[in-house]
Structures are given as structure tokens and as C-alpha cells.
Design a protein around this motif. Sequence first.
Motif, PDB file in Angstrom:
ATOM      1  N   LYS A  12     -85.357  31.072  37.966  1.00 24.98           N
ATOM      2  CA  LYS A  12     -84.719  32.320  38.388  1.00 24.98           C
ATOM      3  C   LYS A  12     -85.776  33.377  38.654  1.00 24.98           C
ATOM      4  O   LYS A  12     -86.763  33.491  37.936  1.00 24.98           O
ATOM      5  N   GLU A  13     -85.526  34.166  39.706  1.00 26.62           N
ATOM      6  CA  GLU A  13     -86.399  35.289  40.036  1.00 26.62           C
ATOM      7  C   GLU A  13     -85.631  36.578  39.799  1.00 26.62           C
ATOM      8  O   GLU A  13     -84.406  36.618  39.970  1.00 26.62           O
ATOM      9  N   ARG A  14     -86.346  37.594  39.410  1.00 24.60           N
ATOM     10  CA  ARG A  14     -85.722  38.902  39.208  1.00 24.60           C
ATOM     11  C   ARG A  14     -86.755  39.989  39.438  1.00 24.60           C
ATOM     12  O   ARG A  14     -87.956  39.742  39.436  1.00 24.60           O
ATOM     13  N   THR A  15     -86.256  41.176  39.651  1.00 29.20           N
ATOM     14  CA  THR A  15     -87.106  42.356  39.732  1.00 29.20           C
ATOM     15  C   THR A  15     -86.608  43.338  38.676  1.00 29.20           C
ATOM     16  O   THR A  15     -85.444  43.296  38.267  1.00 29.20           O
ATOM     17  N   TYR A  16     -87.497  44.172  38.239  1.00 31.40           N
ATOM     18  CA  TYR A  16     -87.105  45.224  37.312  1.00 31.40           C
ATOM     19  C   TYR A  16     -88.080  46.377  37.439  1.00 31.40           C
ATOM     20  O   TYR A  16     -89.165  46.246  37.992  1.00 31.40           O
ATOM     21  N   ARG A  17     -87.639  47.511  36.933  1.00 28.41           N
ATOM     22  CA  ARG A  17     -88.438  48.726  37.047  1.00 28.41           C
ATOM     23  C   ARG A  17     -88.277  49.534  35.760  1.00 28.41           C
ATOM     24  O   ARG A  17     -87.189  49.638  35.220  1.00 28.41           O
ATOM     25  N   TRP A  18     -89.402  50.046  35.300  1.00 24.83           N
ATOM     26  CA  TRP A  18     -89.411  50.930  34.130  1.00 24.83           C
ATOM     27  C   TRP A  18     -89.932  52.289  34.568  1.00 24.83           C
ATOM     28  O   TRP A  18     -90.851  52.382  35.375  1.00 24.83           O
ATOM     29  N   PHE A  19     -89.355  53.341  34.036  1.00 26.77           N
ATOM     30  CA  PHE A  19     -89.838  54.698  34.227  1.00 26.77           C
ATOM     31  C   PHE A  19     -90.134  55.279  32.847  1.00 26.77           C
ATOM     32  O   PHE A  19     -89.252  55.301  31.981  1.00 26.77           O
ATOM     33  N   ILE A  20     -91.353  55.733  32.656  1.00 24.51           N
ATOM     34  CA  ILE A  20     -91.783  56.296  31.384  1.00 24.51           C
ATOM     35  C   ILE A  20     -92.144  57.759  31.606  1.00 24.51           C
ATOM     36  O   ILE A  20     -92.832  58.093  32.570  1.00 24.51           O
ATOM     37  N   HIS A  21     -91.679  58.605  30.717  1.00 25.43           N
ATOM     38  CA  HIS A  21     -92.053  60.021  30.791  1.00 25.43           C
ATOM     39  C   HIS A  21     -92.122  60.596  29.374  1.00 25.43           C
ATOM     40  O   HIS A  21     -91.738  59.940  28.407  1.00 25.43           O
ATOM     41  N   LEU A  22     -92.626  61.803  29.295  1.00 32.85           N
ATOM     42  CA  LEU A  22     -92.672  62.517  28.029  1.00 32.85           C
ATOM     43  C   LEU A  22     -91.578  63.577  28.036  1.00 32.85           C
ATOM     44  O   LEU A  22     -91.557  64.433  28.922  1.00 32.85           O
ATOM     45  N   ASN A  23     -90.686  63.496  27.080  1.00 33.68           N
ATOM     46  CA  ASN A  23     -89.671  64.530  26.909  1.00 33.68           C
ATOM     47  C   ASN A  23     -90.385  65.722  26.263  1.00 33.68           C
ATOM     48  O   ASN A  23     -90.769  65.664  25.100  1.00 33.68           O
ATOM     49  N   ASP A  24     -90.618  66.775  27.042  1.00 36.82           N
ATOM     50  CA  ASP A  24     -91.367  67.938  26.548  1.00 36.82           C
ATOM     51  C   ASP A  24     -90.697  68.600  25.353  1.00 36.82           C
ATOM     52  O   ASP A  24     -91.372  69.130  24.477  1.00 36.82           O
ATOM     53  N   LYS A  25     -89.387  68.578  25.334  1.00 40.66           N
ATOM     54  CA  LYS A  25     -88.658  69.252  24.256  1.00 40.66           C
ATOM     55  C   LYS A  25     -88.853  68.536  22.919  1.00 40.66           C
ATOM     56  O   LYS A  25     -89.084  69.170  21.903  1.00 40.66           O
ATOM     57  N   THR A  26     -88.765  67.201  22.920  1.00 39.23           N
ATOM     58  CA  THR A  26     -88.889  66.436  21.673  1.00 39.23           C
ATOM     59  C   THR A  26     -90.300  65.905  21.444  1.00 39.23           C
ATOM     60  O   THR A  26     -90.573  65.366  20.377  1.00 39.23           O
ATOM     61  N   GLN A  27     -91.169  66.028  22.472  1.00 38.71           N
ATOM     62  CA  GLN A  27     -92.519  65.459  22.420  1.00 38.71           C
ATOM     63  C   GLN A  27     -92.470  63.954  22.137  1.00 38.71           C
ATOM     64  O   GLN A  27     -93.282  63.400  21.405  1.00 38.71           O
ATOM     65  N   SER A  72     -82.631  43.719  37.816  1.00 41.47           N
ATOM     66  CA  SER A  72     -81.757  43.190  38.866  1.00 41.47           C
ATOM     67  C   SER A  72     -80.745  42.202  38.308  1.00 41.47           C
ATOM     68  O   SER A  72     -79.715  41.961  38.936  1.00 41.47           O
ATOM     69  N   ASN A  73     -80.998  41.626  37.146  1.00 39.98           N
ATOM     70  CA  ASN A  73     -80.100  40.620  36.580  1.00 39.98           C
ATOM     71  C   ASN A  73     -79.357  41.118  35.338  1.00 39.98           C
ATOM     72  O   ASN A  73     -78.813  40.338  34.579  1.00 39.98           O
ATOM     73  N   TRP A  74     -79.358  42.407  35.106  1.00 38.06           N
ATOM     74  CA  TRP A  74     -78.682  42.961  33.930  1.00 38.06           C
ATOM     75  C   TRP A  74     -77.881  44.164  34.382  1.00 38.06           C
ATOM     76  O   TRP A  74     -78.391  45.029  35.089  1.00 38.06           O
ATOM     77  N   HIS A  75     -76.639  44.264  33.954  1.00 36.43           N
ATOM     78  CA  HIS A  75     -75.699  45.248  34.493  1.00 36.43           C
ATOM     79  C   HIS A  75     -75.881  46.660  33.965  1.00 36.43           C
ATOM     80  O   HIS A  75     -75.272  47.584  34.473  1.00 36.43           O
ATOM     81  N   LYS A  76     -76.678  46.851  32.938  1.00 37.81           N
ATOM     82  CA  LYS A  76     -76.786  48.212  32.418  1.00 37.81           C
ATOM     83  C   LYS A  76     -78.237  48.655  32.305  1.00 37.81           C
ATOM     84  O   LYS A  76     -79.154  47.849  32.211  1.00 37.81           O
ATOM     85  N   VAL A  77     -78.401  49.953  32.301  1.00 37.47           N
ATOM     86  CA  VAL A  77     -79.715  50.574  32.148  1.00 37.47           C
ATOM     87  C   VAL A  77     -80.039  50.616  30.656  1.00 37.47           C
ATOM     88  O   VAL A  77     -79.161  50.871  29.833  1.00 37.47           O
ATOM     89  N   GLN A  78     -81.285  50.333  30.314  1.00 38.98           N
ATOM     90  CA  GLN A  78     -81.719  50.408  28.924  1.00 38.98           C
ATOM     91  C   GLN A  78     -82.560  51.660  28.729  1.00 38.98           C
ATOM     92  O   GLN A  78     -83.282  52.078  29.633  1.00 38.98           O
ATOM     93  N   PHE A  79     -82.488  52.211  27.543  1.00 37.70           N
ATOM     94  CA  PHE A  79     -83.239  53.402  27.197  1.00 37.70           C
ATOM     95  C   PHE A  79     -84.001  53.132  25.908  1.00 37.70           C
ATOM     96  O   PHE A  79     -83.412  52.703  24.913  1.00 37.70           O
TER      97      PHE A  79
END
Length: 179
Positions: free
Chosen positions: A79-94, A103-110
Motif C-alpha cells: 500500500k502507498e500513502r501520503t501524509y503531511r505534518w504541520f508543526i508550530h509553536l503556540n505562542d500563548k502556551t509556549q 491519505s488513508n486515515w479519516h481524521k486529523v491527529q493533533f
Amino acid sequence: MINSFFKSTSLTLLILLCSARLVAQEKSVQDLEFLIGTWQVREDIKDRNWWEESTRIANYTLDSTFIEIDASSRSSTGKERTYRWFIHLNDKTQQFEMVSMFSNWHKVQFDLLDWNPETRKLTIRHAPDPSSEEYHERFGEMIFSDDFSSYEWKGENKYGDPDDPGIWRYVEKGVRAQE
């Protein structure tokens, strides 16, 4: 007069030290700059006799306020899949935060990320969401080599029934591609 000079000098030094300490504690997404680049990765789940190989390309995005990691992979099942992660710093909570989309999972993970520069350890964790109808929990630790050219990520994902979850224990090894 000497006593007054000593008090003002001591106070000035104390203010400078406190100011330097506050500045040194400021976090930014650039603290994770070692992620930038191309990585060749292999994830193994030994107890399920499964593996996945991927190429991950990490760059700054949105005026260098996020790190975007774009990946494509192929597993031992073909099986082939693609995925993307976005990383940032929450300034308020540091707190470093990561959003994952697959692409193969129906929900966003946090996930929340903790970076320890002394041990070169990036801890990734996702606590169960009590308002969600699906149980998911994740914990892992990525430990980077001295020169940040490789890492090993050991962790586990738990899914399904919170009283008897399916558990995926993985070991992932990544090597920075020569650019």
C-alpha cells in the motif's frame, strides 16, 4: 557610598541576568530547524511483521511560522500513502503542536511535542479526547544523533476500545538524505 555603589551594581547585574534568562527561555519553531531537509525513513512493527518506508521532506512554510513535513510511503503490504505534518509553536502556551493528515486515515491527529536540546529528544504525545467517539492515544520519543543526521523513534499508538485497545508498537529509523 561604597555600600550604595555595591547595591546598585548588584541590582543592575541581577536585572541583566534575569533579562538574559527570560530571553533564553523564549521558544520558536526554529528550535526544531534540525527537522528541515529530506529524510529516508523506515518504520517497523515487529509484532505485526509490518514495515513502511517513506521519504519525508521538511520545509518552513507560512512565513517560517510552521514546519511542513510532506511524506510519501510504501508498506510491506504494497500500500502507498501520503501524509503531511504541520508543526508550530503556540505562542500563548509556549507549546509545540503538530497536526497530522493522512491519505488513508479519516481524521486529523493533533499531538503535543516537547523538545529537550540537551538529550536531543523530541517527545510526541497525544492524549485521548474524551469528547471523541474514537479512542486514540500516542506516545513516542525521537532521539537524534549528535550531528542530527539520523534518529530513532520508539513509540506506540493505541486505537479502538479504551479498555482493550489495539496497540501498535513501532521503531522508526530516519537518516538525513545527502542534499
